[in-house]
Design a protein around this motif. Structure first.
Motif, PDB file in Angstrom:
ATOM      1  N   ILE A 119      37.100  70.289  10.423  1.00 35.15           N
ATOM      2  CA  ILE A 119      36.372  69.948  11.640  1.00 35.15           C
ATOM      3  C   ILE A 119      34.901  70.340  11.492  1.00 35.15           C
ATOM      4  O   ILE A 119      34.561  71.306  10.826  1.00 35.15           O
ATOM      5  CB  ILE A 119      36.989  70.643  12.863  1.00 35.15           C
ATOM      6  N   ASP A 120      34.055  69.552  12.141  1.00 36.68           N
ATOM      7  CA  ASP A 120      32.610  69.804  12.125  1.00 36.68           C
ATOM      8  C   ASP A 120      32.108  70.356  13.458  1.00 36.68           C
ATOM      9  O   ASP A 120      31.106  71.057  13.498  1.00 36.68           O
ATOM     10  CB  ASP A 120      31.868  68.510  11.795  1.00 36.68           C
ATOM     11  N   HIS A 121      32.809  70.006  14.538  1.00 41.65           N
ATOM     12  CA  HIS A 121      32.418  70.468  15.872  1.00 41.65           C
ATOM     13  C   HIS A 121      33.645  71.011  16.590  1.00 41.65           C
ATOM     14  O   HIS A 121      34.693  70.346  16.643  1.00 41.65           O
ATOM     15  CB  HIS A 121      31.823  69.332  16.707  1.00 41.65           C
ATOM     16  N   ASP A 149      35.195  81.010   8.003  1.00 41.23           N
ATOM     17  CA  ASP A 149      35.963  82.009   7.264  1.00 41.23           C
ATOM     18  C   ASP A 149      37.432  81.614   7.219  1.00 41.23           C
ATOM     19  O   ASP A 149      38.129  81.868   6.257  1.00 41.23           O
ATOM     20  CB  ASP A 149      35.827  83.383   7.931  1.00 41.23           C
ATOM     21  N   GLY A 150      37.933  80.980   8.276  1.00 39.82           N
ATOM     22  CA  GLY A 150      39.326  80.582   8.325  1.00 39.82           C
ATOM     23  C   GLY A 150      39.658  79.429   7.412  1.00 39.82           C
ATOM     24  O   GLY A 150      40.817  79.052   7.283  1.00 39.82           O
ATOM     25  N   ALA A 151      38.661  78.852   6.759  1.00 38.03           N
ATOM     26  CA  ALA A 151      38.908  77.707   5.884  1.00 38.03           C
ATOM     27  C   ALA A 151      39.580  78.108   4.582  1.00 38.03           C
ATOM     28  O   ALA A 151      40.264  77.314   3.956  1.00 38.03           O
ATOM     29  CB  ALA A 151      37.600  76.992   5.567  1.00 38.03           C
ATOM     30  N   ALA A 152      39.392  79.350   4.159  1.00 38.96           N
ATOM     31  CA  ALA A 152      39.940  79.781   2.874  1.00 38.96           C
ATOM     32  C   ALA A 152      41.406  80.162   3.008  1.00 38.96           C
ATOM     33  O   ALA A 152      41.842  81.203   2.535  1.00 38.96           O
ATOM     34  CB  ALA A 152      39.128  80.958   2.332  1.00 38.96           C
ATOM     35  N   LEU A 153      42.178  79.306   3.684  1.00 37.26           N
ATOM     36  CA  LEU A 153      43.585  79.598   3.937  1.00 37.26           C
ATOM     37  C   LEU A 153      44.458  79.209   2.769  1.00 37.26           C
ATOM     38  O   LEU A 153      45.602  79.633   2.676  1.00 37.26           O
ATOM     39  CB  LEU A 153      44.058  78.849   5.195  1.00 37.26           C
ATOM     40  N   LEU A 154      43.934  78.398   1.887  1.00 40.82           N
ATOM     41  CA  LEU A 154      44.715  77.976   0.729  1.00 40.82           C
ATOM     42  C   LEU A 154      44.180  78.618  -0.545  1.00 40.82           C
ATOM     43  O   LEU A 154      44.444  78.160  -1.636  1.00 40.82           O
ATOM     44  CB  LEU A 154      44.678  76.448   0.594  1.00 40.82           C
ATOM     45  N   ASP A 155      43.380  79.712  -0.355  1.00 45.23           N
ATOM     46  CA  ASP A 155      42.801  80.425  -1.498  1.00 45.23           C
ATOM     47  C   ASP A 155      41.986  79.493  -2.374  1.00 45.23           C
ATOM     48  O   ASP A 155      42.117  79.459  -3.598  1.00 45.23           O
ATOM     49  CB  ASP A 155      43.897  81.093  -2.333  1.00 45.23           C
ATOM     50  N   ASP A 156      41.093  78.746  -1.739  1.00 45.10           N
ATOM     51  CA  ASP A 156      40.328  77.745  -2.477  1.00 45.10           C
ATOM     52  C   ASP A 156      38.890  78.181  -2.752  1.00 45.10           C
ATOM     53  O   ASP A 156      38.047  77.372  -3.102  1.00 45.10           O
ATOM     54  CB  ASP A 156      40.305  76.435  -1.677  1.00 45.10           C
ATOM     55  N   GLY A 157      38.597  79.458  -2.551  1.00 41.57           N
ATOM     56  CA  GLY A 157      37.257  79.921  -2.857  1.00 41.57           C
ATOM     57  C   GLY A 157      36.362  79.913  -1.642  1.00 41.57           C
ATOM     58  O   GLY A 157      36.751  79.534  -0.544  1.00 41.57           O
ATOM     59  N   PRO A 158      35.115  80.366  -1.792  1.00 44.73           N
ATOM     60  CA  PRO A 158      34.196  80.516  -0.667  1.00 44.73           C
ATOM     61  C   PRO A 158      33.705  79.183  -0.132  1.00 44.73           C
ATOM     62  O   PRO A 158      33.712  78.169  -0.809  1.00 44.73           O
ATOM     63  CB  PRO A 158      33.040  81.318  -1.284  1.00 44.73           C
ATOM     64  N   ARG A 159      33.280  79.200   1.110  1.00 44.08           N
ATOM     65  CA  ARG A 159      32.696  78.024   1.746  1.00 44.08           C
ATOM     66  C   ARG A 159      31.182  78.202   1.852  1.00 44.08           C
ATOM     67  O   ARG A 159      30.659  79.321   1.782  1.00 44.08           O
ATOM     68  CB  ARG A 159      33.293  77.815   3.144  1.00 44.08           C
ATOM     69  N   THR A 160      30.470  77.142   2.061  1.00 39.25           N
ATOM     70  CA  THR A 160      29.027  77.197   2.197  1.00 39.25           C
ATOM     71  C   THR A 160      28.640  76.705   3.568  1.00 39.25           C
ATOM     72  O   THR A 160      29.462  76.213   4.334  1.00 39.25           O
ATOM     73  CB  THR A 160      28.340  76.301   1.139  1.00 39.25           C
ATOM     74  N   ALA A 161      27.338  76.844   3.899  1.00 44.16           N
ATOM     75  CA  ALA A 161      26.858  76.403   5.201  1.00 44.16           C
ATOM     76  C   ALA A 161      27.072  74.907   5.403  1.00 44.16           C
ATOM     77  O   ALA A 161      27.113  74.420   6.529  1.00 44.16           O
ATOM     78  CB  ALA A 161      25.364  76.741   5.340  1.00 44.16           C
ATOM     79  N   GLU A 162      27.227  74.182   4.300  1.00 43.44           N
ATOM     80  CA  GLU A 162      27.468  72.746   4.402  1.00 43.44           C
ATOM     81  C   GLU A 162      28.790  72.473   5.103  1.00 43.44           C
ATOM     82  O   GLU A 162      28.974  71.427   5.724  1.00 43.44           O
ATOM     83  CB  GLU A 162      27.481  72.149   2.995  1.00 43.44           C
ATOM     84  N   HIS A 163      29.723  73.429   5.015  1.00 43.74           N
ATOM     85  CA  HIS A 163      31.046  73.256   5.588  1.00 43.74           C
ATOM     86  C   HIS A 163      31.254  74.252   6.719  1.00 43.74           C
ATOM     87  O   HIS A 163      32.113  75.126   6.657  1.00 43.74           O
ATOM     88  CB  HIS A 163      32.121  73.421   4.520  1.00 43.74           C
ATOM     89  N   GLU A 164      30.454  74.150   7.750  1.00 40.43           N
ATOM     90  CA  GLU A 164      30.591  74.978   8.928  1.00 40.43           C
ATOM     91  C   GLU A 164      31.004  74.118  10.108  1.00 40.43           C
ATOM     92  O   GLU A 164      30.602  72.960  10.220  1.00 40.43           O
ATOM     93  CB  GLU A 164      29.286  75.702   9.252  1.00 40.43           C
ATOM     94  N   ALA A 165      31.801  74.703  10.986  1.00 43.52           N
ATOM     95  CA  ALA A 165      32.156  74.034  12.230  1.00 43.52           C
ATOM     96  C   ALA A 165      31.281  74.616  13.340  1.00 43.52           C
ATOM     97  O   ALA A 165      31.242  75.831  13.522  1.00 43.52           O
ATOM     98  CB  ALA A 165      33.631  74.245  12.544  1.00 43.52           C
ATOM     99  N   HIS A 166      30.585  73.765  14.043  1.00 41.42           N
ATOM    100  CA  HIS A 166      29.621  74.217  15.041  1.00 41.42           C
ATOM    101  C   HIS A 166      30.227  74.149  16.438  1.00 41.42           C
ATOM    102  O   HIS A 166      30.731  73.104  16.855  1.00 41.42           O
ATOM    103  CB  HIS A 166      28.360  73.358  14.975  1.00 41.42           C
ATOM    104  N   PRO A 167      30.186  75.269  17.189  1.00 39.99           N
ATOM    105  CA  PRO A 167      30.750  75.265  18.537  1.00 39.99           C
ATOM    106  C   PRO A 167      29.837  74.577  19.547  1.00 39.99           C
ATOM    107  O   PRO A 167      28.617  74.544  19.397  1.00 39.99           O
ATOM    108  CB  PRO A 167      30.905  76.752  18.858  1.00 39.99           C
TER     109      PRO A 167
END
Length: 384
Positions: A119-121, A149-167
């Motif tokens: 999700i993006d938003h 932070d919750g994206a690393a649920l499948l142990d796939d490594g760190p996320r970047t600002a490119e993959h943030e969900a904005h409230p």
């Protein structure tokens, strides 16, 4: 008509409206070599899911995807690899999630429950038909701000600002507040507890704010969250231009809604973008949300950094900048109480799932208990 993965970055690809892009195509390439098909999960129920593929929607079984791990259960919004043929068809694997909205379950095991992925938003819907619950909204925001932070649920490594969900906070049913001044005050109340988060009044009845909201969610994937009666499904129908989601009127006695939406549904918007409508949430338990709590209560953490002692409890310690702000009126006691409550809850959940943290917590409790007993003995000695 068949489509190759190399066509994925072109607007003509049938999965492009669902958010498929070149990056997803690159991630999927190894599975394409195995003859599997990419698809996005648009609905999950009873151990099966509806997956939209280039060849249409297929009904697939999820048994192959580690069903005993709640963090790996197939969820609405997931990109998956499915069998091209077979009866029944199966989801063979989940593609790494970019983002995820996760809450804790009500079970004694304190497991996490993934509500929506990729999700993006994150759109938090609040209805003015009921009294504004600032504590619940702070809870939603803390989870929303922890979604990366919750994206690393499948142990796939760190996320970047490119993959943030904005409230984003929506004050739905704005037509129920005919006084513009009152509505403006409601917006200000929310903005005070949601630093940096857009707050938008909308009305499906009058159309107020709908165009602006449609433009915001016109790119990427958005998830609608909130309690029953917040107007999520009505808003989804407004954006879709047709009554796709079933709705019911909220109870007049208390403004609360009935649980008409029972599954999370992924919908393609005619103006672009993807929307995930969710059932009303009765409870929103924190899950790995310490970073989000810090962002929601950033003013308290900034004050705490100016306290005389680095381990200040913000109670009666000398030189405490937090209690000083309460005394001068720049910080409310309700806000501090909410901050403490959410931190305690998040720490308790984390302690139940982390043996090391459990040990450290018990050690800290013993240390504080010993200090408290020593202080009491010292106090008694002085009063004798």
């Amino acid at each position: 008509m068949s489509f190759s993965i190399s066509q994925a970055s072109t607007p003509s690809h049938p999965l492009a409206p669902y958010g498929w892009d070149g990056a997803w195509a690159d991630t999927f390439a190894p599975y394409a070599g195995q003859g599997l098909l990419p698809g996005r999960v648009v609905r999950v129920d009873r151990g099966q899911c509806d997956v939209v593929t280039a060849d249409g929607v297929v009904r697939a079984d999820t048994a192959f995807v580690v069903p005993r791990d709640p963090m790996r259960i197939v969820c609405t919004g997931d990109w998956v690899a499915v069998d091209p043929d077979g009866d029944p068809q199966f989801v063979r694997t989940l593609l790494p999630r970019r983002t995820a909205f996760v809450r804790s379950t009500s079970s004694q095991r304190s497991e996490g429950q993934v509500l929506a992925t990729n999700i993006d938003h994150i759109v938090i819907c609040v209805s003015p038909a009921v009294e504004l619950d600032l504590g619940r909204l702070e809870r939603f925001l803390a989870l929303a701000m922890s979604s990366t932070d919750g994206a690393a649920l499948l142990d796939d490594g760190p996320r970047t600002a490119e993959h943030e969900a904005h409230p984003l906070v929506l004050l739905t049913k704005a037509d129920l507040v005919p006084d513009a001044t009152t509505l403006s005050h409601l917006v200000e109340d929310v903005e005070r507890i949601a630093p940096g988060v857009p707050v938008l009044p909308v009305s499906s009845a009058t159309g107020e704010g709908v165009d602006v909201f449609g433009a915001i969610v016109g790119g990427g994937t958005s998830v609608l969250l909130g309690i029953s009666g917040a107007g999520k499904s009505t808003l989804a129908n407004t954006l879709l231009g047709e009554d796709v989601m079933q709705v019911q009127q909220a109870r007049e006695v208390d403004g609360k809604g009935r649980h008409t939406t029972t599954t999370r549904n992924l919908l393609v918007l005619p103006g672009g973008g993807v929307l995930i409508d969710t059932p009303g949430l009765r409870g929103v338990g924190l899950w790995d949300a310490e970073a989000g709590v810090g962002q929601v209560f950033s003013e308290i953490e900034e004050l705490a950094a100016r306290c005389r002692f680095h381990d200040c409890g913000h109670a009666s310690e000398p030189g405490c900048a937090v209690t000083g702000a309460i005394e001068d009126g720049s910080l409310s006691e309700r806000r501090l109480d909410s901050y403490r409550k959410l931190l305690r809850e998040n720490h308790r959940i984390a302690a139940k799932t982390d043996a090391r943290l459990r040990t450290e917590t018990r050690r800290e409790w013993k240390r504080r208990g010993a200090e408290g007993r020593a202080a009491m003995e010292l106090k008694r000695g002085r009063t004798r």
